[in-house]
Every structure is written in structure tokens, then in C-alpha cells.
Design a protein around this motif. Structure first.
Motif, PDB file in Angstrom:
ATOM      1  N   ALA A 547       1.179  -1.241  -0.022  1.00 52.55           N
ATOM      2  CA  ALA A 547       0.292   0.291  -0.054  1.00 52.55           C
ATOM      3  C   ALA A 547       1.328   1.506   0.253  1.00 52.55           C
ATOM      4  CB  ALA A 547      -0.864  -0.368   1.489  1.00 52.55           C
ATOM      5  N   ARG A 548       0.540   2.186  -0.455  1.00 53.29           N
ATOM      6  CA  ARG A 548       1.397   2.943  -0.859  1.00 53.29           C
ATOM      7  C   ARG A 548      -0.121   5.158  -1.157  1.00 53.29           C
ATOM      8  NH1 ARG A 548       2.374   4.571  -6.759  1.00 53.29           N
ATOM      9  NH2 ARG A 548       1.026   2.880  -7.716  1.00 53.29           N
ATOM     10  N   TYR A 549       0.934   5.742  -0.676  1.00 52.38           N
ATOM     11  CA  TYR A 549       0.443   6.611  -1.328  1.00 52.38           C
ATOM     12  C   TYR A 549       0.681   7.492  -2.765  1.00 52.38           C
ATOM     13  CZ  TYR A 549      -0.267   6.995   4.224  1.00 52.38           C
ATOM     14  OH  TYR A 549      -0.233   7.198   5.333  1.00 52.38           O
ATOM     15  N   SER A 550      -0.416   8.096  -3.370  1.00 50.03           N
ATOM     16  CA  SER A 550      -0.484   8.554  -4.177  1.00 50.03           C
ATOM     17  C   SER A 550      -1.551   9.444  -4.317  1.00 50.03           C
ATOM     18  CB  SER A 550      -0.886   7.446  -5.101  1.00 50.03           C
ATOM     19  OG  SER A 550      -1.108   7.735  -6.660  1.00 50.03           O
ATOM     20  N   THR A 551      -1.784  10.668  -5.597  1.00 48.47           N
ATOM     21  CA  THR A 551      -2.524  11.044  -6.156  1.00 48.47           C
ATOM     22  C   THR A 551      -3.237  10.786  -7.179  1.00 48.47           C
ATOM     23  OG1 THR A 551      -1.015  12.565  -7.974  1.00 48.47           O
ATOM     24  CG2 THR A 551      -1.762  13.765  -5.517  1.00 48.47           C
ATOM     25  N   ASP A 552      -2.583   9.342  -7.975  1.00 51.11           N
ATOM     26  CA  ASP A 552      -3.949   8.580  -8.514  1.00 51.11           C
ATOM     27  C   ASP A 552      -4.418   7.655  -8.075  1.00 51.11           C
ATOM     28  OD1 ASP A 552      -2.905  10.500 -11.271  1.00 51.11           O
ATOM     29  OD2 ASP A 552      -0.717   9.514 -10.375  1.00 51.11           O
TER      30      ASP A 552
END
Length: 759
Positions: A547-552
Motif C-alpha cells: 500500500a502507498r500514498y498517491s494522487t492517482d
């Protein structure tokens, strides 16, 4: 016949090892990609004169042609195969000194140790892909280091004459760091230090460095905890000037604050947290509405009311990205005055919050929702154990509220799993520590109904905030936002996991996402309480994407959500602070924010989260080894958790402490590593050691400084541990690399250092 001088050892030409010679030949071909060489020309270029080595050069040219490095244009004449692709990716070291580069399009490229060209674990590199390797995998060479992942390393310093070397603690750093005499002030031989690489000339095998800080003597609790944080480049103290700035922040709630906020002070509100928590960043309120529905408030500490963008405290929070939780301490993202006092939702204190408020029916369906700033008054601080007691007995403080929320939470949970969420609930290792930090006992944190109560409402708030921003409304421009995303599992890794669990009699069925998740949940239920539980759960997790952070936004596969973010923990996670600011901005009909700037912060936050997680694991490993120090000679039951060419990793059933049974100590037979079966197999007896086998081991050695446990095999249930025939002389193993369970590199365990590091 004239008498000549007798030949001495010094007159005999020194032979070049085959591995080194192969590297030299390959480098010569690649350095002259348009030139054609025969073995004589190559030998002359390399300064090889003796017949045996020249014949070896000839053999190596044919070997390189067979492997795809070179092509034979005419009989005996070779040229390098032209490099055919340049790609960028992140380098991940393997314990044997080789590496893999994970490219930006998620391909995996193998890099031999002699083609790293000084690249280190985590570096962003450009590589040249020059051939197909066995099993269809690509092989390449690092041609440029774009960005170093780190320059500081932690290790013990060892004096060599007037100079010294630092041997890094990090097992994935295979080079000692040379320290010149001028840097050796105020440091004693054997001490733990932080060292910074200052230069690494292309032709030097070892980097040079300078000592940044002397931590102290190895094995000392505080020294080792600081060393773990320093190794992952995480701070272990807060800048004094920021603490002074935090002291100036007023905790007073003004009349303007009350006027601008929705007042929840008279609504029954409480917190549930671990018994040792100090930063309470979420609270729940609940009340019945006149229409018979239920209003549930998820109240989150309003950190961004106190921490302004671009302020020194905000900039420090960006840099840290997250709070770090080691076994004995929390290293906070924010100064203690904010994290433990002003922002912490302590009982019987009015607090400012950013809230998600839901009107729900008795089936836990959301009828209406509201997001905005509030003021609350928590009536009670519960530990998870206290809340669990209320759930189990139906008695205790605020029992009506807790039991109502418990009922709703279980309905939310059931619906979540019905829609495809996966039940990954790893057992969490905890320690009973004495005042000096020494572990007195090991216990496991269970995920009970009180944990699930909080979890479900936090998930609900995170999902609904993400949906509110992310769901496109007709005619509205995209609103750049912070999403918590989780991609679908890698098909190759998932198939490897499917294959692995068949040895335990389990399987995963289905082809669609929902079918696979349902089957995985059934598997997790089946393995509960069984010896292989932790191993199967670990390998299942490793088959998943991270899991990660993203704007997409691509959704969250593991949770089964199309939209998800992190809104509920701004005291300890910077992305949550970003979400609070963006949500507030968009609620006020603000213009879309800069997507590129948000994405940069998302990537940084993901990287800091990974570092914090690795540091936490390292501290657990350290305490596990420390806990086992006085148990040398005792025997324990365990499960084989890793198989490599150099031995077996065994995880003890009672404590989940993991140690190595070296292949050198399996002296009843000669064992070879079977790559396809992920097993050690006896050449004579056929005896097989595979992942998941139950074994009994004796604690042989502990090395606290290196966080290592060594075991000796005592026996296997139902199997004879001592065949009568002595061990045969070894045969040549066909295995080239140590590999374990779910993927070529995913489960490989750290290789023991059996020879001096590269210098």
C-alpha cells in the motif's frame, strides 16, 4: 645441458580465479562493443601469459556466448552483444551480493554483483538490459546512479594500523567503509558509530567515509535503539528550538473557535486506545436521533488548526513523515506538547477536532454524512481491554454507547468482507519490559472486538472522505487529493503462493478479485491456531502489493474499496494532515491544488513509512534476541520459516523468535538446496527439510549486536534425527542461488558472513 635456476613459488604465475577472470573478460568485451576478439587477443589485453589461464579465457568466451553476453561471429572470434535497453528503477540488494532492480513499469531485472558499479540498496539507478536470463528473467548492469538512497550507515569501528574500517550493521551493505586516520578522534575500537560515505572512486572496492557521531558501546540498550533509528536515517531526538516553539502555542479555545465549530460537548463521547498510549487522535460519539436513526461521530484531533503550513514545526513533520514506534518508545512526528497534550483527545478536556459525522440506520447503512470542524469533550478514556470487557459482559461505563457501536461495527465488517476485503490480521509481537528496557516476557496482541469497533469506524471515515472528494460530480474539475492505494497482487507471486500452500493441503480458488479474496479469507480462517499460521500469513502478505500514498486513485485491493485515504491519525502521520487541509479547502469550494506538489509529498511519506516499519521490525528482532540470551542450551518447538543454500531459518512457536540452523551443522548427510522444491535434500538419505516443517531446536548462540540467533536441530516430530551412516563427501550442487518460497527473492533470508567483506 646447462643448469638453470630451480623454479620457486615466486616464479609461478599467480592464477586469476575463474569468477574474477570472467568479470574481466566480460568488461573488456563491453568496453569495446564494436571490436572482435579471439582468446589470444583477450589474453594479451588482460596480461594473461600462462597456458592454463589462456585456455580458461577461451572456455569463458564460449560460455559467455552461450549465456548471451557475447556472440561468435566467426569460429573462435567474439564480440559483445549490443546493449539493447536503458531503464530506470530502484535497486534491492540480495544477501548473496547480487541485486534486483524494480523498474518504473514494475519489471524485475537481475543484476550480478560484479555489475553493480557501486550501487547500493535502495538507490535509484539507470540500468542497461543486455540479455535474457534463465526462466525468462532479464539481466542487466547499472550504468548510472541517479540518486543515492542513503549515505549514512551505522556499524562497529575496527582499527587496522593507523586507519580503520566500519563494518555496517546493515546486512544489505556488503562493503566495509574505510576511515582515514584524520577522522579517528574521540572514538574507541569496537564502538558503534554513524559514518557518512564521502567518496567512492570508480576503481576502489571500498568507499571512504567520516564519522558523524559516536553512539557508544555495542549491546547497550540505548545505544542499540539509537543505532536502529540512525540506520534508517530516522531522528531519535527533537530539535530543542522546535520544542521551544511548541511551548508558545496556546491550548486555549477562543470564543471564535466555538462560534465556527459544531458543538459536540454534550454528546456521549469516548476514546479507545492501547493501555500505554499518550497521543489520542480519535474519539467516537453516538446518540439516537428523533427519527430512530443513529448519529455516529468520528472525531479526529484538529492538528492543522495549530500547525500552520510552511512553519518550522510543519516542515519538521514533513521531513519525518510519521511517528516511529519501537518496542520501548515512540519517536513522535510532532513535538510532545502538541502530540501528547494540546492535540491529544484526553478525557474531561475540551478539544478541537475535524469530524466525519454519519447518520446511520440499524443496518449500519449511511443515510447522511457531514464533514467539518467541531469541539468535543471526551467523557471517558478506555483501553482496548476495558472496552472488550464491556462488550463481553454487557456491563461497565458507557455500556449503551459501546454495545450500540459494537453492533454497528460488526455489521460494517461483515459487509466489507462480503464486498471483497481480505482479512489480513497478523499477530503483533509485544514485550513486557523492565524499567531499563530489558524484555521479561513476550506476548501477542490479539485483534478482538474492541479493536474491530475502532477499526471499522476509522475505515468508514477514511473511505467516506475519499469518496466525497474523489467521486466525480458532473461538470466539476478533478480535485487533486491524497489517496491510500493498494494494487492487485503480482500474478507470478500469487501463483507461487498458490503452489506453496498445496504442501499443507490448502488451495486458493477463483479468478475474479472477489473470488480470490473470498478464498484467501477462507484460508486465513483455516490456518488459525495451526503451526504454519504465521508462515502462511507472512507469505500471503508478501505475495500482495504494498500500500502507498498517491494522487492517482486505483482503489484499495486489500480493503475492497474504490476510494480510500488516511484522515484519522494526523498526530502521527503527515498524509492525514495533508488530507485535513485539502478537505477543508475543498469544503470551502477552493480551487484544485497543485497535483505534482501533492504527489511529491505522497512519495516522500510512503518512503518514510517504509523506513519506520523497517526500524520497528529491527527493534523487535533486537528484543527477541535479547530475550533469548539466557536460554542458550534450552530446546523449543518451531517451524521452518525459510530455506536457503546455507541453512534453515526456524521460527519458534511460542515467541516467534527466528534463528538459523546452519547447513554446516546438519552433519548427518550432505544437503543440497533444491530450488524448485524450496528444500534442503540429503544426497544419501533423501531426507528433506521444507518450509512449514515442524522441528525441535536448541538455542546455540545469540549475537545481540548483530540481532542474530543460531539454533541446532534436535529433531523433527515423527522422524529420526540421527541416521546411522556417516556423512559422505560432498557433491557439486546444481543450485546457483539461494531462493525461498513465494518468489525468487521475496523470502530469501540474510546470508551469514563467512568471509571478509569486500575491501
Amino acid at each position: 645441458m646447462a643448469k638453470g635456476k630451480s623454479k620457486t613459488a615466486s616464479d609461478t604465475p599467480k592464477r586469476i580465479p575463474k569468477k574474477k577472470l570472467k568479470q574481466l573478460v566480460t568488461d573488456l568485451l563491453l568496453a569495446n562493443p564494436s571490436k572482435i576478439f579471439n582468446y589470444k587477443q583477450v589474453s594479451n589485453k588482460l596480461g594473461v601469459g600462462d597456458d592454463i589461464t589462456r585456455r580458461m579465457v577461451n572456455e569463458l568466451l564460449y560460455e559467455l556466448a552461450q549465456e548471451g553476453f557475447a556472440e561468435e561471429l566467426q569460429r573462435g572470434k567474439f564480440r559483445a552483444v549490443m546493449q539493447n535497453a536503458l531503464v530506470v528503477g530502484t535497486l534491492e540488494m540480495n544477501p548473496d551480493g547480487s541485486a534486483d532492480v524494480i523498474t518504473e513499469d514494475n519489471r524485475e531485472i537481475f543484476i550480478p554483483d560484479f555489475r553493480l558499479n557501486h550501487a547500493l540498496h535502495g538507490d535509484r539507478v539507470q540500468i542497461s538490459i543486455y540479455r535474457q536470463r534463465r526462466r525468462g528473467l532479464l539481466e542487466g548492469e547499472v550504468v548510472r546512479i541517479i540518486e543515492r538512497a542513503k549515505r549514512n550507515f551505522v556499524g562497529a569501528i575496527h582499527f587496522v594500523g593507523k586507519n580503520a574500517f566500519v563494518i555496517p550493521d546493515n546486512k544489505l551493505m556488503p562493503y566495509d567503509i574505510f576511515i582515514p586516520k584524520v577522522e579517528l578522534k574521540d572514538v574507541r575500537n569496537g564502538q558503534k558509530v554513524i559514518v557518512q560515505i564521502t567518496e567512492w572512486p570508480a576503481r576502489e572496492k571500498n568507499p571512504s567515509g567520516k564519522i558523524v557521531e559516536v553512539l557508544g558501546n555495542p549491546g547497550v540498550h540505548e545505544v542499540e535503539m539509537h543505532a536502529i533509528l540512525a540506520e534508517f536515517e530516522l531522528p531519535y531526538r527533537f530539535p530543542e528550538e522546535l520544542d521551544k516553539l511548541a511551548e508558545k502555542i496556546s491550548a486555549k479555545i477562543t470564543d471564535a473557535d466555538y462560534r465556527e465549530r459544531r458543538d459536540f460537548r454534550d454528546v456521549p463521547t469516548f476514546t479507545i486506545d492501547p493501555f500505554d498510549a499518550k497521543d489520542f487522535d480519535d474519539a467516537l460519539s453516538v446518540q439516537m436521533l428523533p427519527n430512530g436513526n443513529i448519529e455516529v461521530g468520528v472525531h479526529i484531533a484538529d492538528v492543522t488548526h495549530y500547525v500552520k503550513p510552511n512553519s518550522p514545526i510543519d516542515n519538521e513533520a514533513i521531513e519525518r513523515g510519521t511517528s516511529v514506534y519501537l518496542v520501548d518508545r515512540c519517536v513522535p512526528m510532532l513535538p510532545e506538547r502538541l502530540s501528547n497534550f494540546i492535540c491529544s483527545l484526553r478525557p474531561n478536556e475540551e478539544k478541537l477536532c475535524f469530524s466525519a459525522v454519519f447518520e446511520m440506520n440499524e443496518n449500519a447503512e449511511v443515510i447522511n454524512q457531514w464533514f467539518g470542524r467541531t469541539v468535543i469533550l471526551s467523557k471517558r478514556r478506555f483501553t482496548y481491554e476495558e472496552a472488550q470487557q464491556v462488550i463481553e459482559t454487557g456491563e461497565g461505563d458507557m455500556k449503551e454507547q459501546i454495545l450500540l457501536l459494537h453492533t454497528l461495527a460488526q455489521k460494517l465488517r461483515a459487509e466489507r468482507f462480503k464486498k471483497g476485503a481480505i482479512a489480513f490480521e497478523r499477530i503483533e509481537v509485544k514485550f513486557d519490559l523492565d524499567p531499563k528496557g530489558k524484555p521479561l516476557g513476550v506476548y501477542f496482541k490479539e485483534n478482538k472486538e474492541s479493536n474491530q469497533l475502532i477499526e471499522e469506524f476509522m475505515l468508514l471515515a477514511n473511505r467516506k472522505v475519499a469518496e466525497f472528494i474523489g467521486m466525480q460530480k458532473k461538470g466539476r474539475r478533478e480535485l487533486p487529493f491524497v489517496y491510500r492505494i493498494h494494487d492487485k497482487p503480482n500474478e507470478e507471486k500469487l501463483n507461487a503462493f498458490r503452489s506453496f500452500i498445496t504442501r499443507f493441503g490448502y488451495s486458493i480458488s477463483g479468478t475474479t478479485d472477489r473470488q480470490v479474496s473470498k478464498s484467501l479469507n477462507q484460508l486465513m480462517e483455516k490456518v488459525k491456531g495451526r503451526p504454519e499460521q504465521n508462515l502462511v500469513e507472512t507469505l500471503a502478505l508478501r505475495s500482495m502489493a504494498k500500500a502507498r500514498y498517491s494522487t492517482d486513485n486505483i482503489g484499495h485491493y486489500g480493503l475492497g474499496f474504490k476510494f480510500y485515504t488516511h484522515f484519522t491519525s494526523p498526530i502521527r502521520r503527515y498524509p492525514d494532515m495533508m488530507v485535513h487541509r485539502l478537505l477543508d479547502h475543498y469544503l470551502k469550494n477552493g480551487k484544485p491544488k497543485d497535483k505534482e506538489q501533492i504527489e511529491t509529498l505522497c512519495k516522500h511519506s510512503t518512503n518514510m513509512e517504509i523506513k519506520a516499519t523497517e526500524a520497528e521490525r529491527a527493534s523487535i528482532k533486537y528484543k527477541q534476541v535479547e530475550f533469548m540470551q539466557d536460554k542458550v542450551g534450552e530446546t523449543f518447538k518451531g517451524v521452518i520459516s525459510g530455506v536457503t543454500s546455507f541453512g534453515l531459518f526456524v521460527e519458534l512457536t511460542e515467541t516467534q523468535c527466528e534463528g538459523l540452523v546452519s547447513i554446516r551443522d546438519l552433519d548427518d548427510d550432505f544437503y543440497r538446496f533444491d530450488e524448485d522444491e524450496f528444500a534442503l535434500v540429503g544426497e544419501r538419505s533423501g531426507r528433506k527439510f521444507t518450509l512449514g516443517d515442524e522441528v525441535e531446536v536448541e538455542v546455540w548462540r545469540t549475537n545481540l549486536a548483530k540481532k542474530q540467533l543460531d539454533f541446532k536441530l534436535v529433531g523433527m516430530p515423527g522422524k529420526s534425527s540421527k541416521p546411522s551412516t556417516p556423512r559422505r563427501s560432498p557433491k557439486k550442487s546444481s543450485s546457483k542461488k539461494a531462493k525461498v518460497a513465494s518468489s525468487r527473492k521475496g523470502q530469501q533470508k540474510p546470508k551469514k558472513k563467512e568471509k571478509r567483506r569486500k575491501r
